[in-house]
Design a protein around this motif. Structure first.
Motif, PDB file in Angstrom:
ATOM      1  N   ILE A  55      44.555  25.684 -24.779  1.00  0.00           N
ATOM      2  CA  ILE A  55      43.458  26.335 -24.055  1.00  0.00           C
ATOM      3  C   ILE A  55      42.578  25.273 -23.403  1.00  0.00           C
ATOM      4  O   ILE A  55      42.169  24.317 -24.054  1.00  0.00           O
ATOM      5  N   VAL A  56      42.321  25.459 -22.108  1.00  0.00           N
ATOM      6  CA  VAL A  56      41.409  24.553 -21.390  1.00  0.00           C
ATOM      7  C   VAL A  56      40.579  25.354 -20.396  1.00  0.00           C
ATOM      8  O   VAL A  56      40.994  26.414 -19.925  1.00  0.00           O
ATOM      9  N   GLU A  57      39.397  24.800 -20.085  1.00  0.00           N
ATOM     10  CA  GLU A  57      38.650  25.289 -18.927  1.00  0.00           C
ATOM     11  C   GLU A  57      39.211  24.558 -17.710  1.00  0.00           C
ATOM     12  O   GLU A  57      39.275  23.320 -17.712  1.00  0.00           O
ATOM     13  N   PRO A  58      39.591  25.281 -16.666  1.00  0.00           N
ATOM     14  CA  PRO A  58      40.101  24.571 -15.474  1.00  0.00           C
ATOM     15  C   PRO A  58      39.075  23.566 -14.949  1.00  0.00           C
ATOM     16  O   PRO A  58      39.423  22.445 -14.589  1.00  0.00           O
ATOM     17  N   VAL A  59      37.818  23.965 -14.901  1.00  0.00           N
ATOM     18  CA  VAL A  59      36.714  23.020 -14.664  1.00  0.00           C
ATOM     19  C   VAL A  59      35.788  23.162 -15.865  1.00  0.00           C
ATOM     20  O   VAL A  59      35.352  24.271 -16.176  1.00  0.00           O
ATOM     21  N   ALA A  60      35.525  22.079 -16.558  1.00  0.00           N
ATOM     22  CA  ALA A  60      34.667  22.164 -17.744  1.00  0.00           C
ATOM     23  C   ALA A  60      33.210  22.196 -17.290  1.00  0.00           C
ATOM     24  O   ALA A  60      32.764  21.317 -16.553  1.00  0.00           O
ATOM     25  N   GLY A  61      32.485  23.225 -17.723  1.00  0.00           N
ATOM     26  CA  GLY A  61      31.115  23.384 -17.255  1.00  0.00           C
ATOM     27  C   GLY A  61      30.078  22.953 -18.256  1.00  0.00           C
ATOM     28  O   GLY A  61      29.254  22.068 -18.000  1.00  0.00           O
ATOM     29  N   SER A  62      30.138  23.542 -19.453  1.00  0.00           N
ATOM     30  CA  SER A  62      29.047  23.370 -20.409  1.00  0.00           C
ATOM     31  C   SER A  62      28.878  21.934 -20.858  1.00  0.00           C
ATOM     32  O   SER A  62      27.796  21.505 -21.234  1.00  0.00           O
ATOM     33  N   THR A  63      29.958  21.184 -20.822  1.00  0.00           N
ATOM     34  CA  THR A  63      29.874  19.803 -21.272  1.00  0.00           C
ATOM     35  C   THR A  63      29.371  18.880 -20.160  1.00  0.00           C
ATOM     36  O   THR A  63      29.306  17.674 -20.326  1.00  0.00           O
ATOM     37  N   GLY A  64      29.027  19.453 -19.023  1.00  0.00           N
ATOM     38  CA  GLY A  64      28.422  18.638 -17.979  1.00  0.00           C
ATOM     39  C   GLY A  64      29.253  18.486 -16.720  1.00  0.00           C
ATOM     40  O   GLY A  64      29.226  17.432 -16.088  1.00  0.00           O
ATOM     41  N   VAL A  65      29.973  19.527 -16.357  1.00  0.00           N
ATOM     42  CA  VAL A  65      30.729  19.576 -15.098  1.00  0.00           C
ATOM     43  C   VAL A  65      31.778  18.458 -15.032  1.00  0.00           C
ATOM     44  O   VAL A  65      31.527  17.362 -14.531  1.00  0.00           O
ATOM     45  N   ILE A  66      32.933  18.733 -15.580  1.00  0.00           N
ATOM     46  CA  ILE A  66      34.043  17.780 -15.485  1.00  0.00           C
ATOM     47  C   ILE A  66      35.138  18.418 -14.634  1.00  0.00           C
ATOM     48  O   ILE A  66      35.714  19.445 -15.010  1.00  0.00           O
ATOM     49  N   ILE A  67      35.369  17.812 -13.486  1.00  0.00           N
ATOM     50  CA  ILE A  67      36.345  18.353 -12.527  1.00  0.00           C
ATOM     51  C   ILE A  67      37.719  17.780 -12.900  1.00  0.00           C
ATOM     52  O   ILE A  67      37.837  16.566 -13.128  1.00  0.00           O
ATOM     53  N   PRO A  68      38.756  18.610 -12.941  1.00  0.00           N
ATOM     54  CA  PRO A  68      40.075  18.059 -13.329  1.00  0.00           C
ATOM     55  C   PRO A  68      40.599  17.104 -12.259  1.00  0.00           C
ATOM     56  O   PRO A  68      40.561  17.426 -11.071  1.00  0.00           O
ATOM     57  N   PRO A  69      41.097  15.943 -12.662  1.00  0.00           N
ATOM     58  CA  PRO A  69      41.689  15.034 -11.668  1.00  0.00           C
ATOM     59  C   PRO A  69      42.906  15.687 -11.013  1.00  0.00           C
ATOM     60  O   PRO A  69      43.534  16.584 -11.593  1.00  0.00           O
ATOM     61  N   LYS A  70      43.231  15.204  -9.845  1.00  0.00           N
ATOM     62  CA  LYS A  70      44.367  15.769  -9.104  1.00  0.00           C
ATOM     63  C   LYS A  70      45.632  15.744  -9.964  1.00  0.00           C
ATOM     64  O   LYS A  70      45.916  14.732 -10.613  1.00  0.00           O
ATOM     65  N   GLY A  71      46.360  16.824  -9.938  1.00  0.00           N
ATOM     66  CA  GLY A  71      47.640  16.889 -10.638  1.00  0.00           C
ATOM     67  C   GLY A  71      47.544  17.239 -12.108  1.00  0.00           C
ATOM     68  O   GLY A  71      48.553  17.553 -12.747  1.00  0.00           O
ATOM     69  N   TYR A  72      46.330  17.206 -12.673  1.00  0.00           N
ATOM     70  CA  TYR A  72      46.186  17.403 -14.117  1.00  0.00           C
ATOM     71  C   TYR A  72      46.658  18.786 -14.560  1.00  0.00           C
ATOM     72  O   TYR A  72      47.500  18.922 -15.463  1.00  0.00           O
ATOM     73  N   LEU A  73      46.104  19.823 -13.935  1.00  0.00           N
ATOM     74  CA  LEU A  73      46.426  21.185 -14.389  1.00  0.00           C
ATOM     75  C   LEU A  73      47.884  21.520 -14.095  1.00  0.00           C
ATOM     76  O   LEU A  73      48.541  22.213 -14.884  1.00  0.00           O
ATOM     77  N   GLN A  74      48.397  20.999 -12.977  1.00  0.00           N
ATOM     78  CA  GLN A  74      49.808  21.241 -12.637  1.00  0.00           C
ATOM     79  C   GLN A  74      50.713  20.639 -13.713  1.00  0.00           C
ATOM     80  O   GLN A  74      51.677  21.267 -14.155  1.00  0.00           O
ATOM     81  N   ARG A  75      50.386  19.425 -14.113  1.00  0.00           N
ATOM     82  CA  ARG A  75      51.211  18.744 -15.136  1.00  0.00           C
ATOM     83  C   ARG A  75      51.107  19.458 -16.484  1.00  0.00           C
ATOM     84  O   ARG A  75      52.098  19.618 -17.200  1.00  0.00           O
TER      85      ARG A  75
END
Ligand SMILES: Cc1ncc(COP(=O)(O)O)c(C=O)c1O
Length: 441
Positions: A219-239
C-alpha cells in the motif's frame, strides 16, 4: 437551559492532531465558509489554501451539495445497509465506477480515509484467503506513509510519532523506503528525475527476505501528502506495479488526497497511468460536506471473494453508517459539480501556473526545497537550529493572521487549494507566504 455564552469553554473538546494547550491559550476559530474562503467570528475572510484538509475540492458550502444533503435528511435520514438497501448507495457506487479506472468498480463504503485504509487491507487479506493462498498475509507499507490513524493504517504507515505510542502493531508488516531525496531532487518541477526505479526495487529485497508467497499487498500513497508532500520520482509507481504483478502481490493506492482531480485527472492512477488492484478514497468524495470514505476493488477481487465464500455473508466487515444516505446525496451532488464545472480539467489547466507560482518562492528566506504536482505544493524550510518545527508553525500563524490558510507538517508548508481557485488567489497565497517567510527568524 440558559443560552451557552459564546465563545464557550474550550476545555471539553479534545482536539485531534493539535497541540491542545497551545491552541486553547491562543485559539483560531472559523464560523462560516463560502467558496474559497473561511470567515472568522469577527468577519475576517481567510483564503483557503488547503481545501480544509485536502478535502473541499469544489469550494465551500456549495448550494447544490447543501440542498442535496437537506433533501436527503428529510426523506431518508438513515437506513442500515446490512441486509437492507437504500437506492442512493447503489447509485453513488455506480457513479463512482464511471469515473474510476476501468474495472475498479466494486465499491465498499466507509466513513473516513482511515477506515478505507483498514478496509482495503482486510479485503486484500480476504482475497488471498479466498483464492487459496492464506499464507500470503504480509502487508507492505512505506516509510513516511500515512494511511490514517486506525491500527491497520498506522501499522503500514511510516510516521514515527503516529506509531511509537501504540505498539505492538499489526504483525507481519514491513516497509519500503520513502522516496524523499533532497540531495538529488531538490526544486524539481513536477516529478523528480532521480531514484524512481531504485526506490521501487527495494520491493525485490523485501520479496527476497520474506518470499512472495507470504506477501498479500503493498500500500502506498501515489503522492504522499501528510508527511510533507513527497512527489514520486519518475518511473517509481510504474516499477512498483511491475514488481507487484511479477510477484503476485496486490497493489493498493491510497488516493484519499489524490482522488477527485487533485492532480488534474480523476485519480492519480489515471494521471500516472498505473492501475492498482484496490484504491481508497475519502475527503473530496463528498467535498467533505458529510464524512465518507470508500474502497474501490477490481472485479476479480470482488468476484473471487464472493465465489469462494463458505458463508452467506462473504465479507465480515462493515460500519453502521456505510453508505449513509446523507453522504451518498452529498457525494452525488459533488460528482455533478466536478463534471458540470469540469473541475478536474480546470486543475490540469491551472497546474503550470501553480508550478511557476510555487517555484517563484525559491529565493525566499529559509527555503531548501519546493515540490509540486497538479494543484499540490510543498515548501520545505530549513529547521531552526535547536527548535525544529517552530519556524513552520510561525509561518503558518503569520499567514493565518494575514488571511491565508496553509498547512504545516513540521517545517514543511503544504498547499492544496480548492480546484476552483483563481490565478489572483494563487498570487495572493504566494505573496502572503513570501511576506511571512521574511518575518520569521
Ligand atoms: C493518504 C491518506 N490516507 C488516509 C487518511 C486518513 O483519512 P481520515 O482522516 O479521513 O481518516 C489521510 C488523511 O489525511 C490521508 O492523507
Amino acid at each position: 437551559m440558559p443560552d451557552t455564552p459564546r465563545p464557550n469553554s474550550l476545555d471539553a473538546f479534545w482536539m485531534p492532531f493539535t497541540p491542545n494547550r497551545a491552541f486553547k491559550a491562543d485559539p483560531r476559530m472559523v464560523v462560516r465558509a463560502e467558496g474559497m474562503h473561511y470567515y472568522t467570528p469577527d468577519g475576517r475572510a481567510i483564503l483557503d489554501g488547503t481545501s480544509g484538509l485536502w478535502c473541499v475540492a469544489a469550494g465551500h458550502c456549495r448550494p447544490r451539495i447543501v440542498e442535496a444533503i437537506s433533501k436527503a435528511a428529510g426523506e431518508l435520514d438513515y437506513a442500515t445497509n446490512f441486509n437492507l438497501g437504500s437506492p442512493s448507495a447503489f447509485e453513488f457506487a455506480n457513479r463512482l465506477g464511471e469515473i474510476l479506472p476501468q474495472n475498479l468498480d466494486r465499491i465498499f463504503f466507509t466513513n473516513s480515509g482511515s477506515e478505507a485504509a483498514d478496509t482495503a487491507l482486510k479485503i486484500a487479506l480476504a482475497y488471498q484467503k479466498a483464492r487459496g493462498k492464506p499464507g500470503k498475509y504480509r502487508l507492505i507499507g512505506r516509510e513516511r506513509g500515512y494511511h490514517g490513524t486506525n491500527f491497520g493504517g498506522i501499522s503500514v504507515g511510516g510516521i514515527v510519532r503516529n506509531r511509537m505510542t501504540y505498539g505492538p502493531m499489526v504483525v507481519g508488516v514491513d516497509h519500503l523506503p520513502h522516496t524523499h531525496d533532497i540531495a538529488r531532487n531538490a526544486f524539481s518541477r513536477g516529478q523528480p528525475e532521480h531514484g524512481g526505479e531504485d526506490f521501487a526495487n527495494a520491493l525485490e529485497r523485501l520479496v527476497q527476505l520474506h518470499d512472495s508467497s507470504t506477501i498479500a499487498a503493498v500500500i502506498v500513497e501515489p503522492v504522499a501528502g501528510s508527511t510533507g508532500v513527497i512527489i514520486p520520482p519518475k518511473g517509481y509507481l510504474q516499477r512498483l506495479r511491475e514488481l507487484c504483478t511479477k510477484h503476485d502481490i496486490l497493489l493498493i493506492f491510497d488516493e484519499v488526497i489524490t482522488g477527485f482531480g487533485r492532480l488534474g485527472a480523476p485519480f492519480a492512477a489515471d494521471f500516472f497511468g498505473v492501475k492498482p488492484d484496490l484504491l481508497t478514497m475519502a475527503k473530496a468524495i463528498t467535498n467533505a460536506a458529510v464524512p465518507m470514505g470508500a474502497v474501490a476493488c477490481s472485479r476479480e477481487i470482488y468476484d473471487t471473494i464472493l465465489a469462494n465464500s463458505e458463508t452467506p455473508i462473504e465479507l465480515f466487515h462493515g460500519y453502521t453508517t456505510s453508505g449513509h444516505p446523507l453522504a451518498c446525496a452529498a457525494g452525488l451532488a459533488t460528482l455533478d459539480i466536478y463534471r458540470d464545472e469540469k473541475l478536474f480539467e480546470r486543475a490540469a489547466e491551472l497546474a503550470p501556473y501553480w508550478e511557476d507560482a510555487m517555484h517563484s518562492l525559491r529565493d525566499a528566506p529559509h527555503v531548501i526545497d519546493i515540490r509540486n504536482l497538479g494543484l499540490i505544493g510543498g515548501i520545505e524550510l530549513e529547521p531552526r537550529a535547536g527548535a525544529p518545527m517552530q519556524r513552520g508553525l510561525e509561518v503558518f500563524r503569520k499567514c493565518f493572521d494575514a488571511g491565508v490558510l496553509i498547512r504545516v507538517t513540521g517545517d514543511i508548508l503544504a498547499f492544496s487549494p480548492p480546484l476552483i481557485i483563481e490565478k489572483a488567489q494563487i498570487d495572493l497565497i504566494v505573496n502572503t507566504v513570501r511576506g511571512a517567510l521574511k518575518q520569521v527568524a
